[in-house]
Design a protein around this motif. Structure first.
Motif, mmCIF file in Angstrom:
data_model
loop_
_atom_site.group_PDB
_atom_site.id
_atom_site.type_symbol
_atom_site.label_atom_id
_atom_site.label_comp_id
_atom_site.label_asym_id
_atom_site.label_seq_id
_atom_site.Cartn_x
_atom_site.Cartn_y
_atom_site.Cartn_z
ATOM 1 N N GLN A 101 0.817 -1.204 0.000
ATOM 2 C CA GLN A 101 0.000 0.000 0.000
ATOM 3 C C GLN A 101 0.858 1.264 0.000
ATOM 4 O O GLN A 101 0.327 2.360 -0.111
ATOM 5 N N GLY A 102 2.165 1.094 0.129
ATOM 6 C CA GLY A 102 3.081 2.220 0.129
ATOM 7 C C GLY A 102 4.503 1.714 -0.005
ATOM 8 O O GLY A 102 4.770 0.517 0.145
ATOM 9 N N VAL A 103 5.406 2.658 -0.300
ATOM 10 C CA VAL A 103 6.812 2.316 -0.529
ATOM 11 C C VAL A 103 7.693 3.244 0.297
ATOM 12 O O VAL A 103 7.507 4.459 0.290
ATOM 13 N N VAL A 104 8.642 2.642 1.008
ATOM 14 C CA VAL A 104 9.694 3.400 1.687
ATOM 15 C C VAL A 104 10.975 3.102 0.922
ATOM 16 O O VAL A 104 11.361 1.940 0.794
ATOM 17 N N PHE A 105 11.596 4.138 0.398
ATOM 18 C CA PHE A 105 12.850 3.973 -0.335
ATOM 19 C C PHE A 105 13.937 4.671 0.477
ATOM 20 O O PHE A 105 13.840 5.861 0.757
ATOM 21 N N PRO A 130 4.821 -0.841 -12.481
ATOM 22 C CA PRO A 130 3.355 -0.892 -12.528
ATOM 23 C C PRO A 130 2.686 -1.182 -11.178
ATOM 24 O O PRO A 130 1.587 -0.689 -10.929
ATOM 25 N N GLN A 131 3.322 -1.962 -10.321
ATOM 26 C CA GLN A 131 2.715 -2.280 -9.030
ATOM 27 C C GLN A 131 2.969 -1.204 -7.980
ATOM 28 O O GLN A 131 2.342 -1.226 -6.915
ATOM 29 N N LEU A 132 3.878 -0.272 -8.242
ATOM 30 C CA LEU A 132 4.235 0.741 -7.248
ATOM 31 C C LEU A 132 3.874 2.164 -7.671
ATOM 32 O O LEU A 132 3.766 3.039 -6.816
ATOM 33 N N CYS A 133 3.711 2.403 -8.955
ATOM 34 C CA CYS A 133 3.617 3.772 -9.468
ATOM 35 C C CYS A 133 2.435 4.569 -8.917
ATOM 36 O O CYS A 133 2.475 5.797 -8.918
ATOM 37 N N THR A 134 1.400 3.913 -8.419
ATOM 38 C CA THR A 134 0.244 4.635 -7.881
ATOM 39 C C THR A 134 0.280 4.764 -6.359
ATOM 40 O O THR A 134 -0.613 5.358 -5.766
ATOM 41 N N LEU A 135 1.320 4.200 -5.743
ATOM 42 C CA LEU A 135 1.392 4.170 -4.284
ATOM 43 C C LEU A 135 2.115 5.386 -3.723
ATOM 44 O O LEU A 135 2.989 5.962 -4.382
ATOM 45 N N PRO A 136 1.811 5.758 -2.475
ATOM 46 C CA PRO A 136 2.587 6.815 -1.808
ATOM 47 C C PRO A 136 4.022 6.340 -1.559
ATOM 48 O O PRO A 136 4.252 5.175 -1.255
ATOM 49 N N LYS A 160 1.970 12.136 -8.394
ATOM 50 C CA LYS A 160 2.103 11.073 -7.390
ATOM 51 C C LYS A 160 2.254 11.710 -6.012
ATOM 52 O O LYS A 160 2.562 12.884 -5.892
ATOM 53 N N ARG A 161 2.071 10.907 -4.991
ATOM 54 C CA ARG A 161 2.232 11.393 -3.623
ATOM 55 C C ARG A 161 3.542 10.847 -3.078
ATOM 56 O O ARG A 161 3.696 9.633 -2.960
ATOM 57 N N PHE A 182 3.941 10.116 6.066
ATOM 58 C CA PHE A 182 3.717 8.993 5.154
ATOM 59 C C PHE A 182 2.410 8.280 5.485
ATOM 60 O O PHE A 182 1.623 7.951 4.595
ATOM 61 N N ILE A 183 2.157 8.064 6.772
ATOM 62 C CA ILE A 183 0.910 7.421 7.205
ATOM 63 C C ILE A 183 -0.284 8.272 6.782
ATOM 64 O O ILE A 183 -1.326 7.738 6.363
ATOM 65 N N SER A 184 -0.148 9.580 6.837
ATOM 66 C CA SER A 184 -1.228 10.463 6.365
ATOM 67 C C SER A 184 -1.504 10.225 4.879
ATOM 68 O O SER A 184 -2.662 10.198 4.458
ATOM 69 N N LEU A 185 -0.445 10.054 4.090
ATOM 70 C CA LEU A 185 -0.638 9.739 2.668
ATOM 71 C C LEU A 185 -1.341 8.395 2.496
ATOM 72 O O LEU A 185 -2.206 8.238 1.630
ATOM 73 N N LEU A 186 -0.961 7.412 3.320
ATOM 74 C CA LEU A 186 -1.608 6.097 3.251
ATOM 75 C C LEU A 186 -3.084 6.193 3.631
ATOM 76 O O LEU A 186 -3.934 5.581 2.994
ATOM 77 N N GLU A 187 -3.383 6.976 4.666
ATOM 78 C CA GLU A 187 -4.767 7.165 5.085
ATOM 79 C C GLU A 187 -5.568 7.855 3.997
ATOM 80 O O GLU A 187 -6.716 7.478 3.727
ATOM 81 N N ASP A 188 -4.967 8.866 3.346
ATOM 82 C CA ASP A 188 -5.653 9.564 2.251
ATOM 83 C C ASP A 188 -5.960 8.593 1.114
ATOM 84 O O ASP A 188 -7.055 8.612 0.556
ATOM 85 N N LYS A 189 -4.998 7.731 0.775
ATOM 86 C CA LYS A 189 -5.213 6.750 -0.291
ATOM 87 C C LYS A 189 -6.308 5.782 0.123
ATOM 88 O O LYS A 189 -7.147 5.403 -0.681
ATOM 89 N N ASP A 190 -6.319 5.380 1.400
ATOM 90 C CA ASP A 190 -7.340 4.486 1.930
ATOM 91 C C ASP A 190 -8.728 5.132 1.795
ATOM 92 O O ASP A 190 -9.674 4.477 1.391
ATOM 93 N N MET A 191 -8.816 6.408 2.120
ATOM 94 C CA MET A 191 -10.092 7.122 2.037
ATOM 95 C C MET A 191 -10.537 7.265 0.580
ATOM 96 O O MET A 191 -11.716 7.153 0.281
ATOM 97 N N GLN A 192 -9.604 7.518 -0.330
ATOM 98 C CA GLN A 192 -9.965 7.634 -1.752
ATOM 99 C C GLN A 192 -10.500 6.303 -2.260
ATOM 100 O O GLN A 192 -11.462 6.274 -3.017
ATOM 101 N N GLY A 193 -9.895 5.203 -1.837
ATOM 102 C CA GLY A 193 -10.369 3.887 -2.237
ATOM 103 C C GLY A 193 -11.766 3.607 -1.701
ATOM 104 O O GLY A 193 -12.575 2.970 -2.367
ATOM 105 N N ALA A 194 -12.065 4.110 -0.519
ATOM 106 C CA ALA A 194 -13.371 3.886 0.078
ATOM 107 C C ALA A 194 -14.442 4.689 -0.631
ATOM 108 O O ALA A 194 -15.608 4.317 -0.659
ATOM 109 N N ARG A 195 -14.063 5.831 -1.262
ATOM 110 C CA ARG A 195 -15.030 6.679 -1.946
ATOM 111 C C ARG A 195 -15.423 6.124 -3.309
ATOM 112 O O ARG A 195 -16.418 6.499 -3.864
ATOM 113 N N ILE A 196 -14.589 5.282 -3.876
ATOM 114 C CA ILE A 196 -14.845 4.777 -5.243
ATOM 115 C C ILE A 196 -16.021 3.831 -5.242
ATOM 116 O O ILE A 196 -16.290 3.097 -4.393
#
Length: 196
Positions: A101-105, A130-136, A160-161, A182-196
């Protein structure tokens, strides 16, 4: 005992009962959300050291990691981090990206120009995968800051975020703050997924 006293005593008991319930009987706290995150970077960048410090583990005797999974607790979430290391298995990293759901580099910004170039190329590959490009993304420049311009993130990260922060095992509070963002970005992505 008079009727007034009994009534006062009963009201007092009700008040104490309500107070006790309010303080003690709320039940367990709500569960913290858990996010599956992949942590990548070149060997020696400091991934294991940073994760160990975040988990309050000792930093003695850390050796390069091939693969590990750690549950890293934060006040508002738990990150299940799959740490991928060892440059010789880099071609297999993508097998562990699924479900992330996210990437730490993590990169060692105090390393040689050659290693920085390799880290930049690896980061660019991750941002385009392709599996990472949409993730925070949380990009931690370990040991010292290099300007974001050096890594040429702007064109790749447009839309991207991502967060680029300096980090050090000596300044764990700053690293925790980076992870909070970073967790805020993950939460935002989680909320966007819930709205779809």
């Amino acid at each position: 005992m008079s009727e007034d006293m009994q009534l006062s005593l009963a009201l007092c008991r009700i008040g104490l009962y309500r107070c006790f319930r309010a303080l003690c009987c709320k039940g367990p706290p709500p569960p913290r959300p858990e996010y599956d995150v992949v942590c990548i970077g070149l060997t020696g960048a400091g991934k294991t050291s940073l994760l160990s410090r975040l988990c309050s583990e000792g930093g003695d005797g850390i050796v390069p990691t091939t693969f590990s999974i750690k549950a890293v607790p934060f006040p508002n979430a738990i990150l299940n981090v799959k740490e991928l290391g060892a440059d010789n298995i880099k071609k297999y990293w993508c097998r562990y990206y699924q479900g992330s759901q996210g990437v730490v580099f993590v990169l060692d910004s105090a390393s040689s120009d050659e290693d920085l170039e390799a880290a930049r190329n690896e980061l660019h590959s991750a941002l385009q995968h392709p599996q990472l490009c949409t993730l925070p993304f949380l990009i931690l420049a370990n040991h010292q800051d290099k300007p974001a311009k050096y890594f040429e993130l702007e064109p790749l990260a447009r839309g991207k975020r991502w967060i680029l922060e300096g980090s050090s095992t000596d300044h764990v509070d700053a690293v925790k703050e980076s992870f909070a963002q970073f967790i805020s970005l993950l939460e935002d992505k989680d909320m966007q997924g819930a709205r779809i």
